[in-house]
Design an enzyme around this catalytic site. Structure first.
Site, PDB file in Angstrom:
ATOM      1  N   ASP A 119     -18.033   5.266 -29.673  1.00 19.97           N
ATOM      2  CA  ASP A 119     -19.474   5.311 -30.246  1.00 19.97           C
ATOM      3  C   ASP A 119     -20.100   6.693 -30.052  1.00 19.97           C
ATOM      4  OD1 ASP A 119     -21.990   4.008 -31.352  1.00 19.97           O
ATOM      5  OD2 ASP A 119     -22.851   4.377 -29.392  1.00 19.97           O
TER       6      ASP A 119
ATOM      7  N   GLU B  12     -16.848   8.341 -33.605  1.00 23.17           N
ATOM      8  CA  GLU B  12     -18.134   8.614 -34.412  1.00 23.17           C
ATOM      9  C   GLU B  12     -19.029   9.855 -34.116  1.00 23.17           C
ATOM     10  OE1 GLU B  12     -22.514   6.278 -35.276  1.00 23.17           O
ATOM     11  OE2 GLU B  12     -21.581   6.464 -33.268  1.00 23.17           O
TER      12      GLU B  12
END
Length: 555
Positions: free
Chosen positions: A214, A283
């Protein structure tokens, strides 16, 4: 109980360390996939029960969004304990069972690691905020106020307002790129890095095959806490944050995207390489330099195997020119890199709605988009429900759970519309997701009609088209691993060649609601079958129906 390592079988030497290159990864949002205990919230046992659906679809791996202990202020992306399972989702034993079942079905398992920040309920932060002199005092990003009491610099939170929150115990500000309850970890501190890498080994030892990282470009901040410069309005892009958010007014060169991250990613990769056949996808959240950063983070073989930016997750309309532009930009920014493309995920409006608001035949549109996604050079993420052609749900304000949507309502309605429960059985209570009277988010009637059971076995359905095309993709490695060569584009027809080894394939798409005819490139082309699209060839011209596609091999 049989261990995950035993179930996964093959010896280290037999494992394909390159399995991720061109893989199709199915994203599971655990709260919304399958509820096994009737509380209206999905869980790990529910995921295990539904894994055969993913295997039958033809995916290679699953990515499970966070299931760790959390106060759920950001629904799992605020981690309170990195090495356990939230009781809402089950137990570590349930997770071991999930790993075993996935491996039995031939599926790799990737889990979501949130390493840029934790919950304010994490024991690390509780200790850190207790004083300025405790052993973990420097584990988070703390700073003194300016002489007038205002925050130390102008950094903004993606969720609105300042990225600094005042703590009366330490009489200092702490940094939070997201909610105030999500303080940023200080990765400049080597002890923090070591703790995160130990946590990574914990899950690798339990048998996971990789990770989704993330906000991978948020790990480090500028030690001098310099102000971000203003961004020229002409360069503002709403892909990282909604257009109504002033986060888009800054060029984020000091609060993220820092050069120190490269060294940490090399340390992280070294941990992955201690185990056989492990892969990670990062990401990259940046509207201006996304593809450039993907290139930096995936170049060589000592950082990430793959990353994704927001080019195909942005609101920008998907047109032939846009697809060609993104692929060209990627090849220039990341010539050695590897992308993992997605059209939808748990943070953005579902793509059938985002791009197809005015499209009448949504099913044909969804099929065409799936073929475009699955013929891009790179790996692919499919978000749960995408294979059913689900649209964005319209959630009433009273039912909203997402703090992001509550903050910016009604101009931005948040992320709940793409997070509603998966639909399995059109005739069952709560579409087969749960036996509860009320689920954590409501299930739209229009979704229920598109349930897996209603589409399974129907050759005209979106679900069967996904299954058909995934099988077609596996037959032709050029579609995932081959070189990407754009053809001249117009307003309606998207075309490119994919070349791998001795095979060159032609892909043509009619991105319009009307029939079109287009010339084939010079050469001898043999039309391929088995992909689910109809077209007609007369001489050197191919006629494409609305939202149609054509595939051929050069001979």
């Amino acid at each position: 109980m049989t261990s995950s390592a035993e179930v996964s079988g093959a010896t280290d030497a037999a494992k394909d360390r390159d399995w991720w290159r061109g893989a199709v990864i199915y994203q599971i949002y655990p709260r919304s996939f399958q509820d096994s205990n009737g509380d209206g919230i999905g869980d790990l046992k529910g995921i295990s029960a539904r894994l055969p659906h993913i295997a039958a679809l033809g995916a290679d791996a699953i990515w499970i969004s966070p299931f760790f202990p959390s106060p759920m202020k950001d629904f799992g992306y605020d981690v309170a304990n990195y090495s356990d399972v939230d009781p809402m989702f089950g137990t570590l034993s349930d997770f071991d069972g999930l790993i075993a079942e996935a491996h039995r079905l031939g599926l790799k398992v990737m889990i979501d690691l949130v390493m840029s920040h934790s919950s304010d309920q994490h024991s690390w932060f509780i200790e850190s905020r207790s004083s300025r002199y405790n052993p973990k005092a420097d584990w988070y990003v703390w700073a003194d106020a300016k002489p007038d009491g205002t925050p130390p610099c102008n950094w903004l939170s993606i969720f609105g307002g300042s990225a600094w929150h005042w703590d009366p115990t330490r009489m200092q500000y702490y940094m939070h790129n997201f909610l105030t309850s999500q303080p940023d970890l200080n990765l400049h501190n080597a002890e923090v890095q070591d703790a995160l890498l130990d946590m990574t080994r914990f899950w690798l030892n339990r048998g996971v095959d990789g990770f989704r990282l993330d906000t991978i470009n948020f790990y480090f901040h500028d030690k001098q806490l310099r102000d971000n410069p203003a961004l020229d309005p002409s360069r503002r892009n709403a892909s990282t944050a909604p257009a109504v958010n002033p986060y888009n007014f800054q060029e984020h060169i000091y609060d993220k995207n820092r050069p120190e991250n490269i060294a940490f990613l090399k340390r992280f990769r070294a941990v992955l390489d201690e185990f056989p056949a492990i892969a990670a996808v990062g990401e990259v959240g940046d509207s201006q330099r996304g593809l450039e950063i993907v290139g930096e983070y995936t170049s060589g073989d000592d950082k990430m195997q793959m990353c994704y930016a927001f080019e195909f997750l942005a609101p920008d309309a998907l047109t032939p020119a846009r697809v060609a532009e993104v692929q060209t930009a990627f090849s220039e920014a990341a010539p050695e890199g590897w992308a993992c493309w997605a059209f939808s995920n748990h943070d953005v409006v579902r793509h059938v709605s985002r791009w197809g608001m005015d499209v009448l035949d949504r099913e044909a549109y969804a099929k065409m988009l799936s073929a475009i996604l699955l013929t891009q050079r790179g790996s692919v993420c499919i978000y749960q429900g995408e294979e059913l052609g689900l649209t964005e749900a319209d959630i009433a304000y009273a039912d909203l759970r997402d703090p992001y949507g509550i903050q910016f309502w009604p101009e931005f309605k948040g992320r709940d519309g793409c997070r509603t429960p998966m639909v399995w059985d059109a005739q069952a209570l709560q579409a087969g997701f749960s036996t509860a009277e009320k689920t954590w988010l409501p299930i739209p009637v229009e979704h229920q009609l598109k349930a897996v059971g209603a589409q399974y076995g129907d050759p005209a359905s979106v679900l069967e088209q996904y299954r058909r095309f995934l099988a077609f993709r596996k037959l032709h490695p050029a579609l995932s691993k081959g070189q990407f060569m754009s053809l001249p584009v117009d307003d309606t027809v998207l075309g490119y060649k994919r070349q791998y080894g001795n095979e060159t394939l032609l892909c043509l798409f009619n991105m319009s609601a009307g029939e079109v005819a287009t010339d084939l490139p010079i050469g001898q082309w043999d039309m391929l079958v088995g992909h689910g699209f109809d077209s007609r060839v007369e001489g050197n011209r191919v006629e494409l129906p609305p939202w149609g596609a054509y595939f051929a091999r050069h001979t």
